[in-house]
Design an enzyme around this catalytic site. Structure first.
Site, mmCIF file in Angstrom:
data_model
loop_
_atom_site.group_PDB
_atom_site.id
_atom_site.type_symbol
_atom_site.label_atom_id
_atom_site.label_comp_id
_atom_site.label_asym_id
_atom_site.label_seq_id
_atom_site.Cartn_x
_atom_site.Cartn_y
_atom_site.Cartn_z
ATOM 1 N N ILE A 1 -12.422 -10.977 -6.826
ATOM 2 C CA ILE A 1 -11.866 -11.328 -5.458
ATOM 3 C C ILE A 1 -10.362 -10.329 -5.471
ATOM 4 C CG2 ILE A 1 -12.669 -13.506 -5.352
ATOM 5 C CD1 ILE A 1 -10.064 -14.715 -6.773
ATOM 6 N N GLY B 1 -3.674 -12.861 -11.710
ATOM 7 C CA GLY B 1 -3.355 -13.169 -12.964
ATOM 8 C C GLY B 1 -4.383 -14.492 -13.564
ATOM 9 N N ASN C 1 -10.159 3.734 -3.646
ATOM 10 C CA ASN C 1 -10.036 2.422 -2.803
ATOM 11 C C ASN C 1 -9.257 2.861 -1.513
ATOM 12 O OD1 ASN C 1 -8.104 0.344 -2.306
ATOM 13 N ND2 ASN C 1 -9.402 -0.793 -3.506
ATOM 14 N N CYS D 1 -6.480 -6.543 1.692
ATOM 15 C CA CYS D 1 -5.077 -6.565 1.153
ATOM 16 C C CYS D 1 -4.323 -7.550 2.108
ATOM 17 C CB CYS D 1 -4.506 -5.083 1.218
ATOM 18 S SG CYS D 1 -2.917 -5.099 0.899
ATOM 19 N N LEU E 1 0.667 -1.209 0.004
ATOM 20 C CA LEU E 1 -0.044 0.236 0.073
ATOM 21 C C LEU E 1 0.836 1.218 -0.131
ATOM 22 C CD1 LEU E 1 -2.873 -1.053 2.519
ATOM 23 C CD2 LEU E 1 -3.079 -0.612 0.037
#
Lengths: 303, 251
Positions: free
Chosen positions: A190, A216, A99, A129, A73
């Protein structure tokens, strides 16, 4: 010509493709490739109350069909963002989503208050996170904590509130229901799956944080399954993400139950992916006589 | 619009030393604007991440990229045949600042040598110090000679050239130059920066870090720098670098 417009919690997007938080910074770099108006929206890099330096490098490792990342972050803080970046973003003719992340419930509430008085279109609450020591995913892994923080932030948030869910949970449908019950206007999901890679010569994890978030194409089937399970449980719209790389993936995620989509990791190999996915989506719709995205969303026919 | 990702033709792919490959890519649009020290971000078939490769040289028509096979991605790149299409975003990053009238020393260690060729071409009669592990890894010597560089070759094991490190050579000859530019392993850069500081010579270093987007958006290729006010913060190799003022880098 197919209509790619979608509506999430009362906010209209010109197309369903939103840049996922963390891959796109605050948009300026990709604006050097194409006008940001080609995107339905941008979910900005996760923002915290105070400036954060992030984790020491290395912050990224490649995996089969994906990557691990642990940026931690890094961001300039909410006030800097609102003053220096938001005015420019608002001129780009695309939906701007803030966000937000924090260490405590109070952090999230203060962020929600600050953004409620700003020009952002929506707020995405990141309780998923995996790469920070406190806060982040610790709020996102039980129904009780998801419910409590959603309720607290809802009370302070005057913008449409998206709750971004973690896949690192036992029952995603229950988590989704908890967020919905306490006032979430939409869900996004997600976030990354926690993973690890080790250098066999040094026996050290490649990422300095030891673990990182997997994203990915590797996570795409997990994301499709979770979006389907959550969409089957809740009535609020879901922004689906996790490894979407092609227009076919986009259609699949919509069929699973998503109303809109976020894309991230594919931008590393192809910065033009959002443009190509939109073109493919539009062609698919024209060829199949589909007039709007809502005719695709949630049309899965499960066995 | 500043960036573009385009497909270009690979017109030559040669192994010039043990595991080190020399690409020539037909690329007029990029090679005419590339600056010394910038890099090309190359898409690898079947891989999620691009590979950042420093620009070794350009002649205004073609881009020359020299890389070492380090893992699966560079292995795939090494196997591409002439005529293959290569997807490249370039030129990226901030390169070396070469001023007219200054005497430069360019130092390259191992696979840090290639970007020094294009940089050395931009300077007048530079001192170039190249260092390698052993004779099997020596590259680009004739190229440096052909541009009129005062070239020194050193190897760690003494199998060819001077037996020693590039910094040993630098310390002996540092009084001959006004400024130093270096690219190579982190410990080498640290030693070069230290020598430059002790002798009050400005020094630019090209850094490396595991990279994502290549344009400054994803923030993964972090490197720690010290600001004039003493504050330390993470900048990013791809956008703020790869070339930094050595004084700023926290080694």
């Amino acid at each position: 010509m197919a209509d790619l417009k979608v509506n999430v919690a009362g906010v209209e997007f010109s197309n369903p493709l939103i840049a996922a938080s963390g891959r796109f910074g605050f948009g300026r770099e990709y604006n050097e490739f194409y006008p940001l108006s080609v995107l339905g929206g941008i979910s900005c890099k996760g923002i915290t109350l105070k400036k954060r330096d992030g984790n020491p490098p290395p912050r990224i490792a490649e995996t089969p069909s994906g990557i691990l990342n642990a940026v931690g972050l890094q961001n300039p803080g909410v006030d800097h963002f609102i003053e220096k970046d938001l005015p420019w973003l608002k001129e780009q003719d695309t939906v701007i989503i803030a966000n937000i992340a924090g260490n405590t419930e109070e952090d999230y509430c203060m962020m929600a208050e600050k953004f409620s008085d700003s020009d952002v279109d929506m707020i995405e609450m990141n309780i998923s996170c995996p790469n920070v020591k406190s806060g982040g995913v610790q709020f996102g892994t039980s129904c009780a904590t998801v419910g409590a923080i959603t309720k607290a932030v809802r009370a302070k948030c005057k913008k449409p509130l998206i709750v971004k869910l973690s896949p690192n949970v036992a029952n995603i449908a229950d988590i989704a229901l908890s967020a919905e019950a306490e006032g979430a206007d939409a869900l996004s999901m997600i976030n990354t799956l926690t993973g690890m890679r080790i250098d066999i010569n040094t026996r050290r994890p490649i990422i300095r944080n030891n673990t990182g978030g997997l994203s990915g194409p590797a996570v795409f089937p997990v994301a499709v399954r979770m979006v389907w399970q959550a969409a089957s449980a809740v009535k609020i719209p879901i922004i689906g993400m996790g490894g979407i790389s092609t227009w076919q993936d986009a259609v699949e995620m919509l069929i699973a139950g998503a109303t809109a989509l976020q894309i991230g990791t594919v931008l590393f190999s192809d910065p033009y992916a959002p443009v190509k996915i939109c073109e493919g989506l539009s062609k698919f719709m024209d060829e199949n006589g589909i007039k709007s995205i809502s005719e695709i969303s949630g049309t899965i026919k499960p066995w | 619009m500043k960036y573009d990702a385009q497909a270009f033709e690979l017109i030559s792919n040669k192994e010039i030393a043990n595991g080190i490959f020399d690409w020539t890519v037909k690329n007029k649009s990029l090679s005419s604007i590339a600056q010394p020290g910038q890099f090309a971000h190359i898409a690898v078939p079947g891989k999620t991440l691009r590979r950042p490769i420093s620009i070794c040289d350009t002649d205004g028509e073609n881009l020359r990229l020299v890389f070492q096979v380090k893992g699966q991605g560079t292995e795939i790149m090494s196997q591409l045949k002439e005529g293959a299409s290569v997807d490249i975003i370039a030129p990226l990053g901030n390169g070396f600042k070469i001023e007219k009238g200054k005497k430069y020393c360019f130092i390259g260690g191992g696979i840090g040598v290639p970007p020094m060729l294009y940089a050395a071409k931009a300077a007048c009669k530079p001192l170039v110090i190249t260092g390698f592990r052993s004779k099997d890894f020596v590259i680009l010597q004739d190229d440096f000679k052909s541009i009129g560089a005062d070239l020194v070759l050193a190897t760690d094991d003494g199998s060819t050239g001077i037996h020693g490190f590039v910094t040993d050579v630098l310390k002996e000859r540092i009084n001959e130059v006004d400024e130093i530019c270096a690219c190579g392993p982190f410990p080498m850069l640290r030693a070069v920066a230290q020598a430059a500081k002790e002798n009050n010579k400005p020094c630019q270093v090209s850094l490396e870090e595991r990279m994502g987007c290549g344009v400054g958006a994803c923030l993964v290729c972090a490197c720690k720098v010290k600001r004039a006010n003493g504050e330390e913060e993470y900048l990013h190799v791809c956008k703020n670098g790869p070339v930094f003022n050595a004084e700023e880098v926290v080694f």
